[in-house]
Design a protein around this motif. Structure first.
Motif, PDB file in Angstrom:
ATOM      1  N   VAL A  63       1.834  28.468 -40.231  1.00  0.00           N
ATOM      2  CA  VAL A  63       0.911  29.604 -40.158  1.00  0.00           C
ATOM      3  C   VAL A  63       0.855  31.475 -40.016  1.00  0.00           C
ATOM      4  O   VAL A  63       1.135  32.394 -39.722  1.00  0.00           O
ATOM      5  CB  VAL A  63      -0.634  29.226 -39.515  1.00  0.00           C
ATOM      6  CG1 VAL A  63      -1.691  30.903 -39.261  1.00  0.00           C
ATOM      7  CG2 VAL A  63      -1.213  28.550 -40.611  1.00  0.00           C
ATOM      8  N   ALA A  64       1.551  30.950 -38.185  1.00  0.00           N
ATOM      9  CA  ALA A  64       2.355  31.889 -37.174  1.00  0.00           C
ATOM     10  C   ALA A  64       3.253  32.600 -37.396  1.00  0.00           C
ATOM     11  O   ALA A  64       4.340  33.248 -38.130  1.00  0.00           O
ATOM     12  CB  ALA A  64       2.489  30.961 -36.190  1.00  0.00           C
ATOM     13  N   VAL A  65       4.657  31.415 -38.456  1.00  0.00           N
ATOM     14  CA  VAL A  65       6.087  32.002 -39.379  1.00  0.00           C
ATOM     15  C   VAL A  65       5.154  32.732 -39.887  1.00  0.00           C
ATOM     16  O   VAL A  65       6.442  34.160 -40.410  1.00  0.00           O
ATOM     17  CB  VAL A  65       6.839  30.547 -39.307  1.00  0.00           C
ATOM     18  CG1 VAL A  65       8.155  31.017 -40.067  1.00  0.00           C
ATOM     19  CG2 VAL A  65       6.940  29.796 -37.814  1.00  0.00           C
ATOM     20  N   ASP A  66       4.662  32.229 -40.910  1.00  0.00           N
ATOM     21  CA  ASP A  66       4.510  32.926 -42.708  1.00  0.00           C
ATOM     22  C   ASP A  66       3.772  34.100 -42.007  1.00  0.00           C
ATOM     23  O   ASP A  66       4.322  35.556 -42.390  1.00  0.00           O
ATOM     24  CB  ASP A  66       3.244  32.334 -43.188  1.00  0.00           C
ATOM     25  CG  ASP A  66       2.957  32.685 -43.849  1.00  0.00           C
ATOM     26  OD1 ASP A  66       3.977  32.518 -45.088  1.00  0.00           O
ATOM     27  OD2 ASP A  66       1.956  32.903 -44.739  1.00  0.00           O
TER      28      ASP A  66
ATOM     29  N   TYR B 265       4.343  35.856 -39.601  1.00  0.00           N
ATOM     30  CA  TYR B 265       5.877  36.713 -38.947  1.00  0.00           C
ATOM     31  C   TYR B 265       6.419  37.349 -39.626  1.00  0.00           C
ATOM     32  O   TYR B 265       6.862  38.142 -39.430  1.00  0.00           O
ATOM     33  CB  TYR B 265       6.331  35.727 -37.771  1.00  0.00           C
ATOM     34  CG  TYR B 265       7.191  36.236 -37.715  1.00  0.00           C
ATOM     35  CD1 TYR B 265       7.394  37.640 -36.666  1.00  0.00           C
ATOM     36  CD2 TYR B 265       9.174  36.001 -37.567  1.00  0.00           C
ATOM     37  CE1 TYR B 265       8.319  37.667 -36.109  1.00  0.00           C
ATOM     38  CE2 TYR B 265       9.605  36.829 -37.034  1.00  0.00           C
ATOM     39  CZ  TYR B 265       9.835  37.531 -36.176  1.00  0.00           C
ATOM     40  OH  TYR B 265      11.679  38.653 -36.545  1.00  0.00           O
ATOM     41  N   ARG B 266       6.915  36.329 -40.721  1.00  0.00           N
ATOM     42  CA  ARG B 266       7.409  37.370 -41.862  1.00  0.00           C
ATOM     43  C   ARG B 266       6.768  37.615 -42.918  1.00  0.00           C
ATOM     44  O   ARG B 266       7.787  39.002 -43.278  1.00  0.00           O
ATOM     45  CB  ARG B 266       8.203  35.508 -42.992  1.00  0.00           C
ATOM     46  CG  ARG B 266       8.960  34.282 -42.117  1.00  0.00           C
ATOM     47  CD  ARG B 266       9.303  33.508 -43.249  1.00  0.00           C
ATOM     48  NE  ARG B 266       9.647  33.892 -44.204  1.00  0.00           N
ATOM     49  CZ  ARG B 266       9.934  33.398 -45.163  1.00  0.00           C
ATOM     50  NH1 ARG B 266       9.482  31.780 -45.013  1.00  0.00           N
ATOM     51  NH2 ARG B 266      10.562  33.326 -46.693  1.00  0.00           N
ATOM     52  N   THR B 267       5.732  36.885 -43.138  1.00  0.00           N
ATOM     53  CA  THR B 267       4.897  38.475 -43.692  1.00  0.00           C
ATOM     54  C   THR B 267       4.700  39.553 -43.509  1.00  0.00           C
ATOM     55  O   THR B 267       5.114  40.465 -43.756  1.00  0.00           O
ATOM     56  CB  THR B 267       3.541  38.386 -43.827  1.00  0.00           C
ATOM     57  OG1 THR B 267       3.499  36.620 -44.665  1.00  0.00           O
ATOM     58  CG2 THR B 267       2.729  39.526 -44.668  1.00  0.00           C
ATOM     59  N   ALA B 268       4.693  39.880 -41.953  1.00  0.00           N
ATOM     60  CA  ALA B 268       4.504  41.354 -40.935  1.00  0.00           C
ATOM     61  C   ALA B 268       5.782  41.306 -41.400  1.00  0.00           C
ATOM     62  O   ALA B 268       6.295  43.547 -40.853  1.00  0.00           O
ATOM     63  CB  ALA B 268       4.210  40.506 -39.276  1.00  0.00           C
ATOM     64  N   ARG B 269       6.840  41.170 -41.153  1.00  0.00           N
ATOM     65  CA  ARG B 269       8.520  41.675 -40.853  1.00  0.00           C
ATOM     66  C   ARG B 269       8.701  42.038 -42.340  1.00  0.00           C
ATOM     67  O   ARG B 269       9.406  43.749 -42.611  1.00  0.00           O
ATOM     68  CB  ARG B 269       9.890  40.528 -41.168  1.00  0.00           C
ATOM     69  CG  ARG B 269       9.983  39.909 -39.248  1.00  0.00           C
ATOM     70  CD  ARG B 269      10.781  39.033 -39.570  1.00  0.00           C
ATOM     71  NE  ARG B 269      11.978  39.636 -39.950  1.00  0.00           N
ATOM     72  CZ  ARG B 269      13.169  39.658 -40.508  1.00  0.00           C
ATOM     73  NH1 ARG B 269      13.482  37.722 -39.583  1.00  0.00           N
ATOM     74  NH2 ARG B 269      14.635  39.677 -40.804  1.00  0.00           N
TER      75      ARG B 269
ATOM     76  N   LEU C   5      15.919  39.831 -48.278  1.00  0.00           N
ATOM     77  CA  LEU C   5      14.901  40.711 -48.723  1.00  0.00           C
ATOM     78  C   LEU C   5      13.758  39.919 -50.026  1.00  0.00           C
ATOM     79  O   LEU C   5      14.640  39.116 -50.783  1.00  0.00           O
ATOM     80  CB  LEU C   5      14.612  41.832 -49.299  1.00  0.00           C
ATOM     81  CG  LEU C   5      15.125  43.048 -48.477  1.00  0.00           C
ATOM     82  CD1 LEU C   5      14.823  43.804 -49.218  1.00  0.00           C
ATOM     83  CD2 LEU C   5      13.842  42.981 -47.380  1.00  0.00           C
ATOM     84  N   SER C   6      12.713  39.788 -49.356  1.00  0.00           N
ATOM     85  CA  SER C   6      12.108  38.480 -51.155  1.00  0.00           C
ATOM     86  C   SER C   6      12.524  39.440 -52.556  1.00  0.00           C
ATOM     87  O   SER C   6      12.924  40.396 -52.815  1.00  0.00           O
ATOM     88  CB  SER C   6      10.431  38.619 -51.243  1.00  0.00           C
ATOM     89  OG  SER C   6      10.066  40.394 -50.643  1.00  0.00           O
ATOM     90  N   ALA C   7      11.887  39.273 -53.353  1.00  0.00           N
ATOM     91  CA  ALA C   7      12.586  39.267 -55.450  1.00  0.00           C
ATOM     92  C   ALA C   7      11.197  40.576 -55.086  1.00  0.00           C
ATOM     93  O   ALA C   7      11.871  42.042 -55.273  1.00  0.00           O
ATOM     94  CB  ALA C   7      11.858  38.581 -55.236  1.00  0.00           C
ATOM     95  N   LEU C   8      10.029  40.569 -53.860  1.00  0.00           N
ATOM     96  CA  LEU C   8       9.466  41.935 -53.936  1.00  0.00           C
ATOM     97  C   LEU C   8      10.391  43.149 -53.395  1.00  0.00           C
ATOM     98  O   LEU C   8      10.043  44.086 -53.903  1.00  0.00           O
ATOM     99  CB  LEU C   8       8.155  41.769 -53.430  1.00  0.00           C
ATOM    100  CG  LEU C   8       6.613  42.567 -53.159  1.00  0.00           C
ATOM    101  CD1 LEU C   8       6.331  43.463 -54.811  1.00  0.00           C
ATOM    102  CD2 LEU C   8       4.990  43.246 -52.372  1.00  0.00           C
TER     103      LEU C   8
END
Length: 302
Positions: A17-20, A22-26, A53-56
């Motif tokens: 959850v923390a990694v997710d 963190y990645r979302t915040a970035r 970067l993500s596809a979005l």
């Protein structure tokens, strides 16, 4: 043993959850920077690394790159328009002035009645052309942002009285009574451009009011806005035409015999909107018209 496994599973879940997060915040921070750069006009396609970067993010980057290109093209077009307007203003000033001069010199010569009428017509049309060019240059400069308005808080009375003083002699020559009523009021406005807007309203009022009629200018103060009102006893404007009169070059079908180019009200609306205000008309055919120029009383309303 079971307790250790449960604890390990909870720790692993928390880590995921923390990694997710963190990645979302970035990703969100990166998107925020992209949008900010695009708003500031600094975004370029080289600002992102597609592999990270993500596809979005990638789609967002492409969209912003296209938006930045459109903004640059728009700036270039405005610069070209600015140069064109400057050239038109410069190149037409001398020929129009010469036309008026020669028309006046011609009128001083011994002419037949028909010749005097022709000289007067040349002078009138030259004056009309000069007025049209000036109005077009002013409106175009406002539209393209070449000229900007600088509204500041102040009293409306001095500006309104200056505008009315310019049209007092013209109204008197025509037999129209121009009255300055209550002018106390305040607003956030650009004095120079707002005076021009009021002069446009007064010009129309005096122009369309028949001899023996009246034109009244006044100021009304409300909670959020102050309104400069120019009321006349002219022919009035049909309801079907009232939504069209602020368009550029538009003139009512019944106004074709009256001098004018149909730019004054359009310029007045541009000036009002540039200051966070607006213009409205209240008119009854056969009774007269009242034009209201609304200006905000504080910066928050702008």
């Amino acid at each position: 043993m079971i307790g250790l496994m449960v604890a390990a599973a909870l720790l692993l879940a928390a880590a995921v959850v923390a990694v997710d997060r963190y990645r979302t915040a970035r990703i969100m921070a990166r998107l925020d920077r992209m949008v900010t750069q695009a708003m500031d006009g600094d975004f370029t396609e080289s600002d992102f690394d597609e592999t990270r970067l993500s596809a979005l993010e990638t789609r967002m980057a492409r969209y912003l790159a296209a938006s930045a290109l459109s903004a640059r093209n728009l700036r270039q077009q405005k610069e070209q328009i600015a140069a064109l307007i400057s050239d038109i203003s410069h190149q037409t000033k001398t020929p129009v002035a010469n036309l008026r001069l020669y028309a006046q010199l011609l009128a001083e010569q011994p002419l037949s009645p028909q010749g005097r009428d022709c000289a007067a017509a040349i002078d009138a049309q030259s004056e009309k052309l000069e007025t049209l060019i000036q109005a077009l240059v002013k409106s175009s400069r406002l539209e393209t942002g070449i000229l900007t308005l600088h509204p500041v808080a102040g009293d409306l009375a001095p500006m309104v009285e200056r505008a009315a003083a310019q049209y007092g002699p013209r109204a008197g020559e025509k037999g129209v009574t121009l009255t300055v009523a209550e002018t106390a009021g305040d607003a956030v406005f650009d004095a120079k451009w707002t005076e021009e807007a009021v002069c446009n309203l007064l010009d129309n009022a005096v122009k369309y009011t028949p001899p023996g009629g009246t034109v009244t200018v006044s100021v009304r103060s409300y909670e959020l806005f102050s309104a400069i009102c120019v009321r006349d006893t002219g022919p009035g404007i049909p309801e079907a035409e009232q939504s069209k009169i602020f368009g550029r070059f538009y003139r009512c079908p019944g106004a074709w015999q009256t001098e004018g180019v149909g730019v004054g009200l359009y310029l007045t609306r541009q000036i009002a909107q540039g200051q966070g205000g607006y213009v409205k008309v209240d008119s009854t055919p056969g009774v007269g018209s009242a034009f209201f120029l609304y200006l905000p009383r504080n910066d928050r309303e702008r």
